[in-house]
Write an enzyme that holds these catalytic residues in place. Structure first.
Site, PDB file in Angstrom:
ATOM      1  N   HIS A 250      51.882   5.883  47.821  1.00  0.00           N
ATOM      2  CA  HIS A 250      51.955   6.933  48.831  1.00  0.00           C
ATOM      3  C   HIS A 250      51.291   8.199  48.298  1.00  0.00           C
ATOM      4  CE1 HIS A 250      54.679   4.137  50.678  1.00  0.00           C
ATOM      5  NE2 HIS A 250      54.813   4.907  51.723  1.00  0.00           N
TER       6      HIS A 250
ATOM      7  N   ARG B  77      52.577  -5.465  53.150  1.00  0.00           N
ATOM      8  CA  ARG B  77      53.212  -4.768  54.283  1.00  0.00           C
ATOM      9  C   ARG B  77      52.194  -4.612  55.397  1.00  0.00           C
ATOM     10  NH1 ARG B  77      55.661   1.153  55.584  1.00  0.00           N
ATOM     11  NH2 ARG B  77      53.779   1.931  54.574  1.00  0.00           N
TER      12      ARG B  77
ATOM     13  N   GLU C  53      62.630   1.638  61.036  1.00  0.00           N
ATOM     14  CA  GLU C  53      62.218   3.000  60.675  1.00  0.00           C
ATOM     15  C   GLU C  53      62.658   4.068  61.666  1.00  0.00           C
ATOM     16  OE1 GLU C  53      58.172   3.090  58.635  1.00  0.00           O
ATOM     17  OE2 GLU C  53      58.000   1.299  59.874  1.00  0.00           O
TER      18      GLU C  53
ATOM     19  N   ASP D  97      59.971   8.022  58.572  1.00  0.00           N
ATOM     20  CA  ASP D  97      59.718   8.104  60.011  1.00  0.00           C
ATOM     21  C   ASP D  97      60.973   8.452  60.791  1.00  0.00           C
ATOM     22  OD1 ASP D  97      56.819   7.385  60.749  1.00  0.00           O
ATOM     23  OD2 ASP D  97      57.312   5.931  59.201  1.00  0.00           O
TER      24      ASP D  97
ATOM     25  N   ARG E 238      51.417  10.952  59.941  1.00  0.00           N
ATOM     26  CA  ARG E 238      52.286  10.316  58.960  1.00  0.00           C
ATOM     27  C   ARG E 238      53.297  11.318  58.425  1.00  0.00           C
ATOM     28  NH1 ARG E 238      51.501   5.296  57.102  1.00  0.00           N
ATOM     29  NH2 ARG E 238      49.566   4.226  57.570  1.00  0.00           N
TER      30      ARG E 238
END
Length: 1040
Positions: free
Chosen positions: A154, A542, A663, A704, A875
């Site tokens: 990330h 993922r 999420e 999220d 994001r």
């Protein structure tokens, strides 16, 4: 280190920290005087003194005078020429980083000087035994513990890897400086080394000039393993074992590994088109290559150490057999030498002298990576002589595929070779695979032993090394895209195969009275193999659930069955279950699909080829229904059938476990029913029992959900979702592991590991846990071996305590009702501000550097999932990152004040205080919000508004600042504190020590943003902005 690590609650002495800060500051000042001159240094000092004076006055409550000094500071910064502003930003950024290095060293030094650390194995084992847990139960629980730390790419690590290395080197020098046996000459040399490192820092470009590729990100993650975790794991396991022996009388079993590691680097394709099936395969093979290379070095060191001739009869016979086998193979090799002698002479003539360091054993370390730096480079079309006869049969097809697909990527040992040097490298590679040792190798190594009795361990370990070398060579061929065949007799495929001879060595040493040797380097190697396996870190895949639906749409449409995504849930489940029970492939081999669908299908084929020995889980992001899981199971099954049919043999390993990731708030609320529905399907329940030992993994996302509904509502919905998922699995007799997708910042679920685990719902941590560690937190927690050992120990003790002494649930149903009310008010307030106020998006874009964050080049993936300017598709990382830069830190607290105020005014103020004292979950939620509020700064946020936001939107900023004050007021009332961080004075002092530099950096950022928005193509201004972003991130100690 960051402020969200597990040391934040521990009282610490600041004397050594301040001494280190003074030392580094003084040396940095001397370096700058040489680099930029006295005149500029006087300006730097003036700016620093103005910022410090304004801060002191504000802390003393003298607001008016503080405002005057801050205006003077702003004025001086605004008058600076661009070059001076750029240099000032660099100066303060490095100052903040040096303070961070001193903090890291201080924590390492403190941990070593404390007899028994809080939350250590000794501390928690003692507590548990005193509370009534039996020694046998304690021992059994530790041995069965399954924790996996998943490293992700990330994009929150702001520093270049080069700078991270330099920071680590400075930290090591500070550590060396604490030694009491240093002579005056030693200290002078140490100071010279520090000056060199700081000078090198100053002369290094702080900014990444291009985006990293997914392979770059994976290499960075693997480097953390090589440089730190590889060293930390044996130390950590010894600590656990010693504590177990002390309190239960039994050490940790040698192959027992309470903690393992996974990775998303190179496997996380959610919203990142740069992560392809090809990238995943390359990264997985690279990870295997590095694991084998590390094992080769360890075996070399072990062979040097185990020179003893004491061994068991069984081991002696094994060594004799190896010698006999080697003797016969050498004779065969000599007879075949002439076939390859010409080739050897042309590719590898005898060197006239040894290369540098050839006389040193491979175990010697030089404080840095000893790996050959491998890069992905284009290969040649060279064909090995022993395979040229197959050229007409099979290689013409391969060549045509290369032409269609573009140049094939491969791994080479010195970056991009010229065609000639690469030809020589590959000729040497294949010659050695047939002939054995080259003249060069014979020159470096001693002659082979004639008798096993003189050094049996060296003989057996010599064979282990030879197999490892052949395994590494095999992996190089695979990465190069060259043909090769796995030979189980001459190479290793699984960790069990490698462990077998190592355990034989261990048993032999133990039985022959050499247990001291057995429990040294050999035991460490066995523990490494048990922990890291043959891949160092297993790679998770993922992908977003919608991408799987698109693939099934293409398939069902092609087969004339209709459009899968248009079916209702029951029809989807009927179709998926029926196909899963069948034995024929669903996807026709000749089907033509679009590039996005092809990429999804290619990923499943690569997963089938690599198997569960190399890969971990398949994570489905944005999961919401049972059909999302079955869709992946079907695509996985179909790919395995296709690969088995193609190669004529079963796929390696088992199927990947499929992990739904819930999420958004709505998906979290549907998590329990979705899992119940899933296990009500006979096929799936039997599949989990048969192929995954009755074990289901479910992931919950913090990022999220926080962006969707605000931090407080997200925390409560996550708590309830975990309760519901655990209950659903218990109903069907399925063991559950919860996978926590936590970020580094509080707004994305970050916080101290220990606190987070101890505040989970009762029964949700039953000896197993998975958790992500992201971006800057990977370096902060695991970048240095000493800190890594501490973090691994904290994971172990926190999970152990949550398993044997689960945290308390809410004492009464009334508390849950209060939480529901807070959550409802908080969510409404948050969404009305962020999503329903038409001015908010424009205010966000004006008041923060969000639009400019894309210039940072800190990650391979785009900042948005889709090409939309709305907050919904932004994001979570840039959302949090941008607000952290302006010191508003809005995502972590917005809506909380409204919720707490609402329930307090309804007569629940006393309930809130009781909940804080007696309910760990509620207490940790409030404590984390309090920590965030301590980092927020109202005057700084007001300055951003006044200078950057259009006048018609400034009223929104004023309202938000009032909301911030309301939140602070109610948090203090509930916690019983008079001031923020009253119960954590260490953290408060650390934050205040950085503020003079941090406040000045914020004012510089505002000025640079003003100029850049008038002159967007000015690269110098862009660089200045990015350096201020780096500096503020260093001062805030976390980013996104």
């Amino acid at each position: 280190m960051t402020d969200t690590t597990d040391d934040i609650a521990e009282e610490i002495s600041f004397q050594s920290f301040e001494d280190d800060c003074k030392l580094l500051g003084s040396l940095f000042h001397d370096v700058l005087q040489r680099e930029v001159g006295n005149s500029f240094m006087e300006k730097v000092e003036r700016i620093r003194i103005l910022a410090q004076s304004a801060l002191n006055l504000r802390l003393a409550g003298i607001e008016d005078t503080a405002n005057l000094l801050e205006k003077q500071l702003t004025s001086e910064i605004s008058k600076m020429p661009l070059e001076e502003a750029l240099t000032l930003a660099r100066t303060f950024t490095h100052s903040l980083n040096l303070m961070g290095i001193a903090d890291t060293h201080h924590r390492m030094h403190k941990n070593r000087n404390v007899t028994q650390l809080a939350r250590s194995c000794d501390d928690i084992f003692s507590q548990l035994l005193q509370s009534g847990i039996s020694p046998d139960e304690l021992y059994e629980t530790v041995c069965k513990q399954e924790v996996e730390i998943v490293l992700t790419a990330h994009p929150t690590q702001i520093n270049r890897r080069t700078l991270q290395y330099k920071h680590v080197r400075i930290a090591h020098l500070l550590e060396y400086n604490t030694r009491s046996d240093l002579s005056l000459e030693d200290r002078e040399r140490l100071i010279e080394d520090l000056v060199r490192e700081i000078t090198s820092l100053w002369q290094t470009d702080e900014l990444r000039r291009q985006k990293p590729t997914p392979v770059d990100e994976a290499r960075a993650g693997l480097n953390i393993v090589e440089q730190s975790l590889w060293k930390a794991v044996p130390h950590y396991l010894r600590r656990v074992s010693n504590s177990l022996k002390k309190f239960t009388g039994k050490p940790l079993p040698l192959t027992c590994t309470p903690i393992k590691f996974g990775s998303w680097m190179g496997g996380d394709r959610d919203g990142n088109p740069n992560v392809t099936a090809k990238v995943t395969k390359e990264v997985s093979l690279l990870s295997r290559w590095m694991a084998i290379d590390l094992y080769i070095r360890e075996v070399d060191s072990l062979r040097f150490e185990l020179s003893t001739d004491r061994c068991s009869d069984r081991f002696s016979r094994l060594a004799d057999e190896i010698l006999e086998k080697e003797g016969s193979s050498r004779q065969d090799s000599d007879r075949g030498q002439s076939n390859y002698s010409n080739q050897l002479q042309s590719s590898s003539s005898l060197p006239s002298q040894l290369p540098p360091r050839a006389h040193l054993p491979s175990c010697i370390e030089f404080g840095e990576s000893q790996h050959t730096k491998f890069e992905i480079a284009t290969t040649t079309d060279y064909m090995p002589p022993n395979l040229q006869k197959h050229n007409e049969e099979g290689f013409s097809k391969i060549d045509s595929e290369k032409a269609d697909n573009g140049s094939q990527l491969g791994l080479t040992s010195r970056g991009s070779f010229s065609s000639t040097s690469q030809l020589l490298f590959q000729r040497k590679l294949f010659a050695e695979s047939q002939v054995g040792k080259t003249s060069f190798q014979k020159l470096l190594e001693p002659p082979p032993l004639k008798r096993a009795s003189s050094a049996p361990y060296r003989i057996v370990l010599g064979e282990v090394k030879e197999k490892l070398v052949k395994t590494r060579r095999l992996l190089e061929l695979l990465i190069e895209g060259l043909p090769c065949e796995f030979d189980p007799l001459n190479s290793y495929e699984t960790s069990d195969q490698l462990l077998e001879p190592l355990l034989l060595c261990y048993e032999s040493l133990q039985s022959s009275g050499a247990s001291v040797l057995a429990d040294g380097r050999l035991a460490d190697l066995i523990r490494r193999v048990s922990t890291f396996g043959m891949v160092l870190v297993k790679l998770d895949l993922r992908q977003e659930s919608a991408r799987h639906s698109e693939a099934l749409d293409a398939i069902t449409t092609y087969l004339g069955m209709g459009t899968y995504s248009e079916w209702d849930e029951e029809k989807k489940l009927d179709f998926l279950t029926r196909e899963l029970k069948g034995k024929r492939p669903l996807v026709p081999p000749y089907i033509e699909v679009g590039p996005d669908v092809k990429e999804v299908l290619d990923t499943f084929r690569v997963a089938a080829e690599l198997g569960s020995e190399s890969l971990g889980a398949y994570v489905i992001s944005m999961a919401s229904n049972a059909s999302d899981v079955l869709a992946v199971e079907l695509l996985q099954k179909d790919a395995r059938l296709a690969i088995t049919s193609k190669h004529g043999k079963p796929c390696p390993g088992g199927t990947l476990r499929v992990v739904p990731l819930f999420e958004t708030v709505n998906d979290l609320r549907a998590a329990g029913p979705s899992i119940r529905k899933l296990f009500s399907i006979d096929w799936y329940r039997e599949h989990v029992q048969k192929n995954h030992n009755g074990h289901q993994e479910v992931m919950v996302g913090y990022s999220d959900s926080g962006k969707d509904a605000g931090r407080f509502t997200a925390a409560w919905e996550l708590y309830k979702a975990q309760e519901n998922v655990v209950a659903a699995c218990n109903e069907f007799g399925i063991k559950i592991t919860l996978f926590h997708g936590r970020g580094g910042s509080i707004g994305r679920g970050g916080g101290p590991t220990y606190l987070a685990i101890q505040s989970q719902p009762p029964g949700s941590v039953m000896g197993s846990l998975r958790s992500t560690e992201q971006g800057e937190m990977v370096q902060a927690k695991f970048g240095i071996p000493q800190t890594a050992v501490r973090q691994l120990e904290i994971y172990t003790t926190a999970v152990l305590l949550a398993t044997l002494k689960p945290p308390q649930p809410p004492r009464e149903e009334k508390w849950r009702n209060v939480m529901e009310e807070i959550s409802k008010i908080s969510c409404q307030h948050y969404r009305s501000t962020v999503y329903e106020n038409p001015e908010f998006l424009s205010y966000f874009q004006e008041a923060t550097p969000q639009a400019e964050l894309g210039y940072l080049n800190i990650g391979s993936r785009p900042t948005r999932r889709k090409s939309s300017s709305g907050i919904g598709h932004l994001r979570a990382i840039p959302w949090v990152f941008a607000w952290t830069q302006t010191r508003f830190v809005l995502p972590a607290w917005l809506g909380v004040g409204a919720g707490l105020k609402g329930v307090s005014e309804k007569g629940h103020a006393d309930d809130l205080q009781e909940m804080y004292k007696e309910w760990p979950f509620f207490q940790s939620t409030i404590d984390l919000i309090e920590m965030v509020l301590a980092k927020a700064d109202i005057p700084i946020t007001k300055h951003y508004d006044e200078q950057l936001v259009s006048e018609k939107r400034r009223g929104l900023g004023t309202e938000l600042r009032k909301e911030l004050l309301t939140t602070e007021k109610y948090v203090l009332v509930i916690s019983g504190h008079e001031k923020l961080l009253e119960n954590n004075k260490s953290l408060k002092k650390l934050i205040e020590s950085r503020l003079p530099y941090l406040n000045a950096m914020n004012m510089m950022q505002v000025e640079v943003l003003k100029r850049l928005r008038r002159d967007e193509d000015n690269n110098k201004l862009r660089d200045a902005l990015l350096i201020t972003i780096n500096g503020i991130a260093a001062g805030m100690r976390n980013t996104g």
